[in-house]
Design a protein around this motif. Structure first.
Motif, short mmCIF file in Angstrom:
data_model
loop_
_atom_site.label_atom_id
_atom_site.label_comp_id
_atom_site.label_asym_id
_atom_site.label_seq_id
_atom_site.Cartn_x
_atom_site.Cartn_y
_atom_site.Cartn_z
N ASP A 99 117.33 83.68 22.45
CA ASP A 99 116.30 83.62 21.64
C ASP A 99 116.39 83.46 19.69
O ASP A 99 116.42 83.58 18.85
N GLN A 100 118.31 83.69 19.97
CA GLN A 100 118.71 83.52 17.88
C GLN A 100 119.02 82.99 17.66
O GLN A 100 118.74 82.03 16.65
N TYR A 101 119.19 81.46 18.39
CA TYR A 101 118.87 80.34 17.79
C TYR A 101 117.60 79.87 17.90
O TYR A 101 117.65 78.32 16.62
N LYS A 102 116.38 80.52 18.85
CA LYS A 102 115.54 79.36 18.58
C LYS A 102 114.86 80.14 16.84
O LYS A 102 114.04 80.31 16.50
N PHE A 103 115.73 82.02 17.15
CA PHE A 103 115.09 82.53 15.50
C PHE A 103 115.60 81.82 14.81
O PHE A 103 114.83 81.19 13.16
N LEU A 104 116.44 81.19 14.45
CA LEU A 104 117.10 81.12 13.69
C LEU A 104 116.61 79.51 12.90
O LEU A 104 116.57 78.88 11.68
N ALA A 105 116.30 78.97 14.07
CA ALA A 105 115.29 77.73 13.63
C ALA A 105 114.36 77.56 13.48
O ALA A 105 114.18 76.71 12.74
N PHE A 106 113.43 78.48 13.73
CA PHE A 106 112.23 78.53 13.22
C PHE A 106 112.34 79.41 11.47
O PHE A 106 111.73 78.87 11.29
N VAL A 107 113.47 80.22 10.90
CA VAL A 107 113.76 80.31 9.94
C VAL A 107 113.66 79.04 8.89
O VAL A 107 113.37 79.07 7.88
N ASN A 117 122.45 67.47 13.55
CA ASN A 117 124.09 66.23 14.21
C ASN A 117 124.73 67.06 14.55
O ASN A 117 126.10 67.03 14.34
N SER A 118 124.61 69.09 13.86
CA SER A 118 125.76 70.05 14.40
C SER A 118 126.01 70.77 15.63
O SER A 118 124.64 70.53 16.64
N PRO A 119 127.46 71.29 15.80
CA PRO A 119 126.95 71.90 17.34
C PRO A 119 125.32 72.87 17.21
O PRO A 119 125.07 72.97 18.57
N PHE A 120 124.80 73.48 16.01
CA PHE A 120 123.64 74.41 16.85
C PHE A 120 122.94 73.22 17.06
O PHE A 120 121.59 73.71 17.57
N GLY A 121 122.55 72.36 16.70
CA GLY A 121 121.93 71.16 17.05
C GLY A 121 121.69 70.84 18.32
O GLY A 121 120.50 70.45 19.28
N GLU A 122 123.09 70.37 18.25
CA GLU A 122 123.26 70.56 20.04
C GLU A 122 122.75 71.88 20.84
O GLU A 122 121.69 71.26 22.05
N VAL A 123 123.06 72.87 20.86
CA VAL A 123 122.84 73.55 21.32
C VAL A 123 120.82 74.05 21.53
O VAL A 123 120.42 74.14 22.18
N LEU A 124 120.32 73.59 20.41
CA LEU A 124 118.89 73.46 20.05
C LEU A 124 118.07 72.59 21.20
O LEU A 124 117.67 72.67 22.30
N LYS A 125 119.13 71.61 21.08
CA LYS A 125 118.51 70.92 22.25
C LYS A 125 119.14 70.77 23.64
O LYS A 125 117.88 70.35 24.62
N ALA A 126 120.02 71.62 24.06
CA ALA A 126 120.07 72.13 25.67
C ALA A 126 119.07 73.24 26.00
O ALA A 126 118.80 73.20 26.59
N ILE A 127 118.61 73.91 24.91
CA ILE A 127 117.33 74.81 24.98
C ILE A 127 116.33 74.11 24.85
O ILE A 127 115.24 74.26 26.41
N ARG A 128 116.21 73.31 24.04
CA ARG A 128 114.75 72.39 24.25
C ARG A 128 114.62 71.95 26.34
O ARG A 128 113.55 71.84 26.49
N GLU A 129 115.50 71.09 26.96
CA GLU A 129 115.72 70.85 27.81
C GLU A 129 115.63 71.61 28.97
O GLU A 129 114.98 71.33 29.88
N ASN A 130 116.29 72.97 28.87
CA ASN A 130 117.03 73.75 29.82
C ASN A 130 117.29 75.21 29.44
O ASN A 130 118.13 74.80 29.75
N GLU A 131 116.23 75.92 28.79
CA GLU A 131 116.97 77.06 28.37
C GLU A 131 117.47 78.03 29.50
O GLU A 131 118.03 79.24 29.39
N PRO A 132 116.98 77.95 30.69
CA PRO A 132 117.61 79.41 31.62
C PRO A 132 118.91 78.42 31.75
O PRO A 132 120.44 79.68 32.18
N ARG A 133 118.88 77.74 32.09
CA ARG A 133 120.68 76.93 31.98
C ARG A 133 121.84 76.91 30.56
O ARG A 133 123.37 77.02 31.03
#
Length: 322
Positions: free
Chosen positions: A214-222, A189-205
């Motif tokens: 890639d940095q957001y996905k790496f941080l989510a993975f960690v 529910n943070s801004p980071f989480g909102e960006v993750l959802k955006a990447i999930r739905e449409n990464e090119p956008r």
């Protein structure tokens, strides 16, 4: 992934309020377990796997990354904590920190290797890395091979809480689960989480908007791997052993099953899924190997009839965020 999350409700004050109400109800129900006569070991085990499933859901449900190797974080943290507790004779709180640190370092290394790939290639790399670690732990002297690390002392946490008492251990595990759950809730529910959802739905956008995906996905993975390691460290105190079972690929498959049964991309779905799967293993043990067949059948039924998972279908029906 979009097909499973295309009707996700937006994050609003009402949605967060609904989720917090459900969280309070869940916490109260879990806190009352010692007074109900329910077998505490079952609930503690389910709580550990529920935290693991929630950590996995952070990656797949909100980041759109399917990992087939999350068992390596669970098992690595378990081995590190078990070794620290039994060989180094560290107190429980430091033993947990050692396990979480081990999972954190492992997630940094494996994330750096795998996050540059997408789709099935990412999934296969995580599976390969997990199997590589499985065979390393099979041969490593400190893991004792197929015997695992047995008879792990539970000790006194902070010198006060005697973990050899089942009720005390239960509440320590419950506090650990709730703390991990709230951290995941805050992340999504943070801004980071909102960006993750955006990447999930449409990464090119998301890339076109200037986000370094890639940095957001790496941080989510960690974050996901470290929280999975926290679950593994807690599990050591419940089972009092660390074995190869927690590193095997089938454990990663069980986590996927828990998340899908409960509801992919929902807050409480992984918790429900974990309790369902652990309950089947606990109460259907008399069926022997048929338990796997029953689990597979339930998985097929859920995929065909409850594509959003149990909690996902309930949330969709009532138009509530759960």
């Amino acid at each position: 992934m979009t097909a499973l999350t295309d009707d996700t409700l937006p994050v609003t004050p009402r949605a967060i309020r609904d989720e917090m109400i459900v969280f309070v109800v869940m916490a109260l129900l879990l806190a009352s377990v010692p007074f109900t006569g329910v077998y505490p070991f079952f609930v503690m085990q389910a709580l550990c796997f529920a935290l693991l499933a929630c950590a996995f859901n952070l990656l797949i449900g909100y980041g759109g990354l399917l990992s087939f190797g999350h068992a390596m974080f669970l098992g690595t943290a378990g081995y590190c904590s078990a070794h620290a507790l039994k060989v180094w004779a560290l107190p429980p709180e430091l033993g947990i920190l050692v396990g979480v640190a081990g999972a954190f370092v492992l997630s940094l290394i494996t994330g750096y290797i795998s996050i540059r790939r997408q789709g099935i290639y990412f999934s296969m790399i995580t599976l390969a890395l997990s199997q590589l670690l499985y065979f390393i732990y099979l041969q490593a002297p400190f893991t004792h091979g197929e015997d695992g690390i047995q008879g792990i002392p539970q000790g006194r946490m902070f010198g006060v809480f005697d973990l050899t008492k089942p009720t005390v251990l239960y509440y320590v595990v419950l506090v650990g689960f709730l703390a991990g759950f709230l951290l995941i809730f805050r992340i999504i529910n943070s801004p980071f989480g909102e960006v993750l959802k955006a990447i999930r739905e449409n990464e090119p956008r998301a890339i076109s908007l200037g986000y370094r995906t890639d940095q957001y996905k790496f941080l989510a993975f960690v974050l996901s791997g470290t929280l999975a390691g926290f679950a593994g460290a807690l599990k050591v105190f419940v089972a009092q052993n660390a074995s190869l079972t927690d590193v095997h690929w089938s454990m990663s498959g069980e986590v996927v099953l828990m998340t899908l049964v409960g509801g992919l991309g929902t807050v409480f779905g992984p918790v429900v899924g974990a309790f369902v799967i652990i309950a089947m293993q606990q109460y259907l043990a008399g069926f022997g190997q048929w338990v796997t067949v029953i689990q597979g059948s339930i998985f097929v039924i859920c995929v065909l009839t409850f594509r959003r998972g149990v909690i996902g279908e309930i949330a969709h029906y009532f138009r509530r965020s759960l």
